[in-house]
Structures are given as C-alpha cells and as structure tokens.
Design a protein around this motif. Structure first.
Motif, PDB file in Angstrom:
ATOM      1  N   MET A 129       0.840  -1.194   0.000  1.00 16.65           N
ATOM      2  CA  MET A 129       0.000   0.000   0.000  1.00 16.65           C
ATOM      3  C   MET A 129       0.878   1.248   0.000  1.00 16.65           C
ATOM      4  SD  MET A 129      -1.482  -0.051   3.921  1.00 16.65           S
ATOM      5  CE  MET A 129      -1.742  -1.799   4.070  1.00 16.65           C
ATOM      6  N   ALA A 130       0.267   2.353  -0.366  1.00 14.02           N
ATOM      7  CA  ALA A 130       0.949   3.649  -0.331  1.00 14.02           C
ATOM      8  C   ALA A 130       0.471   4.385   0.917  1.00 14.02           C
ATOM      9  CB  ALA A 130       0.624   4.448  -1.587  1.00 14.02           C
ATOM     10  N   VAL A 131       1.404   4.718   1.802  1.00 11.54           N
ATOM     11  CA  VAL A 131       1.036   5.382   3.059  1.00 11.54           C
ATOM     12  C   VAL A 131       1.959   6.570   3.320  1.00 11.54           C
ATOM     13  CG1 VAL A 131       0.053   3.324   4.136  1.00 11.54           C
ATOM     14  CG2 VAL A 131       2.470   3.805   4.431  1.00 11.54           C
ATOM     15  N   SER A 132       1.417   7.544   4.030  1.00 15.92           N
ATOM     16  CA  SER A 132       2.195   8.724   4.413  1.00 15.92           C
ATOM     17  C   SER A 132       2.606   8.607   5.868  1.00 15.92           C
ATOM     18  CB  SER A 132       1.361   9.989   4.227  1.00 15.92           C
ATOM     19  OG  SER A 132       0.860  10.056   2.918  1.00 15.92           O
ATOM     20  N   LYS A 133       3.711   9.242   6.205  1.00 11.37           N
ATOM     21  CA  LYS A 133       4.187   9.275   7.590  1.00 11.37           C
ATOM     22  C   LYS A 133       3.431  10.338   8.375  1.00 11.37           C
ATOM     23  CE  LYS A 133       7.969   6.663   8.270  1.00 11.37           C
ATOM     24  NZ  LYS A 133       8.472   6.039   9.473  1.00 11.37           N
ATOM     25  N   GLY A 134       3.041   9.989   9.590  1.00 10.51           N
ATOM     26  CA  GLY A 134       2.444  10.980  10.477  1.00 10.51           C
ATOM     27  C   GLY A 134       1.303  11.731   9.823  1.00 10.51           C
ATOM     28  N   ARG A 135       1.446  13.047   9.764  1.00 12.19           N
ATOM     29  CA  ARG A 135       0.369  13.881   9.212  1.00 12.19           C
ATOM     30  C   ARG A 135       0.678  14.355   7.798  1.00 12.19           C
ATOM     31  NH1 ARG A 135      -1.024  17.488  14.604  1.00 12.19           N
ATOM     32  NH2 ARG A 135      -1.680  15.749  15.881  1.00 12.19           N
ATOM     33  N   GLN A 136       1.655  13.735   7.171  1.00 12.04           N
ATOM     34  CA  GLN A 136       1.972  14.136   5.804  1.00 12.04           C
ATOM     35  C   GLN A 136       0.841  13.731   4.859  1.00 12.04           C
ATOM     36  OE1 GLN A 136       6.211  12.547   5.409  1.00 12.04           O
ATOM     37  NE2 GLN A 136       6.418  14.639   4.677  1.00 12.04           N
ATOM     38  N   ASN A 142       4.871   6.791   0.845  1.00 12.02           N
ATOM     39  CA  ASN A 142       5.848   5.736   0.573  1.00 12.02           C
ATOM     40  C   ASN A 142       5.092   4.475   0.168  1.00 12.02           C
ATOM     41  OD1 ASN A 142       7.957   7.401   1.523  1.00 12.02           O
ATOM     42  ND2 ASN A 142       7.643   6.703   3.624  1.00 12.02           N
ATOM     43  N   ILE A 143       5.736   3.612  -0.607  1.00  6.39           N
ATOM     44  CA  ILE A 143       5.165   2.295  -0.904  1.00  6.39           C
ATOM     45  C   ILE A 143       5.722   1.319   0.128  1.00  6.39           C
ATOM     46  CG2 ILE A 143       4.846   0.465  -2.619  1.00  6.39           C
ATOM     47  CD1 ILE A 143       3.688   3.174  -3.474  1.00  6.39           C
ATOM     48  N   VAL A 144       4.839   0.657   0.861  1.00  2.00           N
ATOM     49  CA  VAL A 144       5.280  -0.289   1.891  1.00  2.00           C
ATOM     50  C   VAL A 144       4.611  -1.641   1.676  1.00  2.00           C
ATOM     51  CG1 VAL A 144       5.643   1.545   3.604  1.00  2.00           C
ATOM     52  CG2 VAL A 144       3.479   0.303   3.577  1.00  2.00           C
ATOM     53  N   ARG A 145       5.306  -2.670   2.133  1.00  2.00           N
ATOM     54  CA  ARG A 145       4.687  -3.997   2.209  1.00  2.00           C
ATOM     55  C   ARG A 145       4.338  -4.222   3.670  1.00  2.00           C
ATOM     56  NH1 ARG A 145       8.141  -7.178  -0.581  1.00  2.00           N
ATOM     57  NH2 ARG A 145       6.786  -7.195  -2.417  1.00  2.00           N
ATOM     58  N   LEU A 146       3.115  -4.632   3.900  1.00  2.73           N
ATOM     59  CA  LEU A 146       2.636  -4.861   5.264  1.00  2.73           C
ATOM     60  C   LEU A 146       2.361  -6.350   5.450  1.00  2.73           C
ATOM     61  CD1 LEU A 146       1.569  -3.667   7.953  1.00  2.73           C
ATOM     62  CD2 LEU A 146      -0.646  -3.441   6.872  1.00  2.73           C
ATOM     63  N   TYR A 147       3.022  -6.925   6.441  1.00  3.07           N
ATOM     64  CA  TYR A 147       2.780  -8.322   6.822  1.00  3.07           C
ATOM     65  C   TYR A 147       1.908  -8.292   8.071  1.00  3.07           C
ATOM     66  CZ  TYR A 147       7.052  -9.096   4.050  1.00  3.07           C
ATOM     67  OH  TYR A 147       8.003  -9.115   3.060  1.00  3.07           O
ATOM     68  N   LEU A 148       0.824  -9.041   8.075  1.00  2.00           N
ATOM     69  CA  LEU A 148      -0.083  -9.015   9.224  1.00  2.00           C
ATOM     70  C   LEU A 148      -0.456 -10.428   9.648  1.00  2.00           C
ATOM     71  CD1 LEU A 148      -3.014  -6.681   9.964  1.00  2.00           C
ATOM     72  CD2 LEU A 148      -3.434  -9.140  10.003  1.00  2.00           C
ATOM     73  N   ALA A 149      -0.410 -10.662  10.951  1.00  2.00           N
ATOM     74  CA  ALA A 149      -0.884 -11.927  11.521  1.00  2.00           C
ATOM     75  C   ALA A 149      -1.932 -11.619  12.572  1.00  2.00           C
ATOM     76  CB  ALA A 149       0.263 -12.711  12.154  1.00  2.00           C
ATOM     77  N   ASN A 150      -2.970 -12.436  12.598  1.00  2.00           N
ATOM     78  CA  ASN A 150      -4.015 -12.318  13.611  1.00  2.00           C
ATOM     79  C   ASN A 150      -4.054 -13.620  14.407  1.00  2.00           C
ATOM     80  OD1 ASN A 150      -7.627 -12.471  13.573  1.00  2.00           O
ATOM     81  ND2 ASN A 150      -6.325 -11.577  15.129  1.00  2.00           N
ATOM     82  N   ILE A 151      -3.752 -13.506  15.698  1.00  2.00           N
ATOM     83  CA  ILE A 151      -3.835 -14.647  16.613  1.00  2.00           C
ATOM     84  C   ILE A 151      -5.097 -14.451  17.437  1.00  2.00           C
ATOM     85  CG2 ILE A 151      -2.687 -15.914  18.472  1.00  2.00           C
ATOM     86  CD1 ILE A 151      -0.042 -14.542  17.459  1.00  2.00           C
ATOM     87  N   ARG A 152      -6.045 -15.361  17.280  1.00  2.00           N
ATOM     88  CA  ARG A 152      -7.342 -15.207  17.943  1.00  2.00           C
ATOM     89  C   ARG A 152      -7.340 -15.978  19.264  1.00  2.00           C
ATOM     90  NH1 ARG A 152     -12.204 -14.119  14.069  1.00  2.00           N
ATOM     91  NH2 ARG A 152     -11.963 -12.128  15.152  1.00  2.00           N
ATOM     92  N   LEU A 206       9.601   1.623  -1.394  1.00  2.00           N
ATOM     93  CA  LEU A 206       9.983   2.812  -2.158  1.00  2.00           C
ATOM     94  C   LEU A 206       9.741   4.040  -1.282  1.00  2.00           C
ATOM     95  CD1 LEU A 206      10.880   3.803  -5.029  1.00  2.00           C
ATOM     96  CD2 LEU A 206       8.453   4.168  -5.505  1.00  2.00           C
ATOM     97  N   ILE A 207      10.805   4.805  -1.046  1.00  2.00           N
ATOM     98  CA  ILE A 207      10.713   5.989  -0.190  1.00  2.00           C
ATOM     99  C   ILE A 207      10.531   7.234  -1.055  1.00  2.00           C
ATOM    100  CG2 ILE A 207      11.889   7.400   1.552  1.00  2.00           C
ATOM    101  CD1 ILE A 207      11.143   4.637   2.598  1.00  2.00           C
ATOM    102  N   ASN A 208       9.466   7.955  -0.775  1.00  2.00           N
ATOM    103  CA  ASN A 208       9.151   9.191  -1.494  1.00  2.00           C
ATOM    104  C   ASN A 208      10.148  10.290  -1.088  1.00  2.00           C
ATOM    105  OD1 ASN A 208       7.825  11.767  -2.100  1.00  2.00           O
ATOM    106  ND2 ASN A 208       5.972  10.575  -2.436  1.00  2.00           N
ATOM    107  N   THR A 230      12.972  10.293   4.772  1.00  2.00           N
ATOM    108  CA  THR A 230      14.275  10.614   4.175  1.00  2.00           C
ATOM    109  C   THR A 230      15.241  11.241   5.177  1.00  2.00           C
ATOM    110  OG1 THR A 230      13.410  12.733   3.380  1.00  2.00           O
ATOM    111  CG2 THR A 230      13.366  10.877   1.826  1.00  2.00           C
ATOM    112  N   ALA A 231      14.744  11.562   6.370  1.00  2.00           N
ATOM    113  CA  ALA A 231      15.652  12.042   7.421  1.00  2.00           C
ATOM    114  C   ALA A 231      16.592  10.920   7.866  1.00  2.00           C
ATOM    115  CB  ALA A 231      14.851  12.553   8.615  1.00  2.00           C
TER     116      ALA A 231
END
Length: 202
Positions: free
Chosen positions: A112-119, A125-135, A152-154, A160-161
């Motif tokens: 997904m494409a996500v922004s940092k904080g309030r940007q 940025n393009i990120v890959r998110l791995y998610l596990a749900n333990i019930r 991919l870092i915008n 970029t800091a």
C-alpha cells in the motif's frame, strides 16, 4: 540467510514474549505508545513491528480475519483504494498452545501507499505490510502482529531524514534478515506467560 542476532524479547511487561532482531528499538523510549500496543522500530531501515491487543471481533470470520484487519489498517491509513493483497495463509505457533491444540495465526501480506504521520498523499511511501491475527477467543482478544517493510521511499517523506529516497536497499545487501523472515519469527515464537494481561485466563 544474513547473520543477524535475533533475541527473545519481553513485551507488555513480560506477559508476552517473542523473538526478533536486536536492532529493533522500543518506540515508547521516544514517544508515548498506547497501553494495548508495543511498537518496535529500526530507524536505519525505516522498518517497524507492531504488537497490538484488541477486543475480539466476534463478527469477523476466522478464515478471513487477517485480510479483514489488513483492509481495516489500509482504510485507517487512507490507503484502502490502493491496497494490493499479495498473499494470505496461516502460520502455526511453535510455543503457544491452548490445551492440546497448537495455535494457528491467520496471515495476510499486502502493498500500500502510506504517508508518515500527518503528511499528505504527495509524500506517500510504498510499503509492504505483513499481518498476523492470533485469535485468543478464551481471552476475548485479537492479537495483531504487523510488520512494515518500505519498498519505495518518497523524496518528500519524513522517512528521508533517516533513509535515502528511492527503492529500499534489500535486507540481504544490508546484512539484515528480510522482513518476511522477521515476521515469521515474531509470529511463530509468540507466547503468553501471564494470562492476567487479558483480565482472565484461557
């Protein structure tokens, strides 16, 4: 596989533990983190691991729970319209058992494409998110383990800091374990030591 030290780490005051690389720092040392979360971060790679304890979502089907939570996170981060689901499956936990049965986590992976904080969107940025749900139904708790891997870092991103704009340096090239392996380690070694954390036992 990269030679990187992975160590057992206590979470939630030692009530839970799992294993992941020592390079991940506790974000609560830097800023406030909600009580139901543990957030670990490697600033040098802009990678993070989040452990979250939520009230059990009884209306969500077990088989599709990881995908449901993945889409929920994407919507929360204003990325619902660009989420690309890459994979869903299950992982059996090595340490945690409820009675005789091993615990199985539902998993999902997406980009997904996500922004940092309030940007805004212009800094996504393009990120890959791995998610596990333990019930943990007996404790009325959904445990979420999420791992964020930047792809991919915008150039406009706050990231970029700490890391260069453009494609992320592959983990192996940096002498690190890939995030896919870190995620598996964190999920498969997840264990509960004190069920009182959930205001009751299994």
């Amino acid at each position: 596989m990269a030679a990187e030290s992975c160590v057992p780490r206590p979470l939630f005051g030692g009530a839970i533990s799992t294993t992941f690389p020592a390079r991940f720092q506790d974000v609560s040392d830097i800023r406030e983190v909600p009580d139901h979360q543990e957030v670990l971060f490697d600033p040098s790679r802009d990678e993070s691991l989040v452990f979250e304890l939520l009230d059990l979502k009884g209306e969500v089907d077990d088989a599709g729970s990881a995908l449901w939570f993945l889409r929920d996170i994407a919507n929360e981060q204003d990325a619902g319209d660009n989420l690309v689901v890459e994979h869903s499956g299950t992982l059996e936990l090595a340490a945690l058992r409820l009675g005789e049965a091993p615990v199985v986590a539902a998993t999902a992976v997406g980009q997904m494409a996500v922004s940092k904080g309030r940007q805004g969107r212009e800094a996504q940025n393009i990120v890959r998110l791995y998610l596990a749900n333990i019930r943990l139904k007996s404790a009325a708790t959904d445990v979420l383990i999420t791992a964020y891997e930047p792809l991919l870092i915008n150039p406009l991103s706050e990231s970029t800091a700490a890391v260069a704009a453009g494609p992320a340096i592959p983990a192996e090239q940096a002498g690190c374990l890939p995030m896919s392996e870190i995620f598996k380690l964190a999920v498969m070694n997840f264990n509960v030591h004190d069920w009182n954390l959930f205001n009751g036992g299994p």
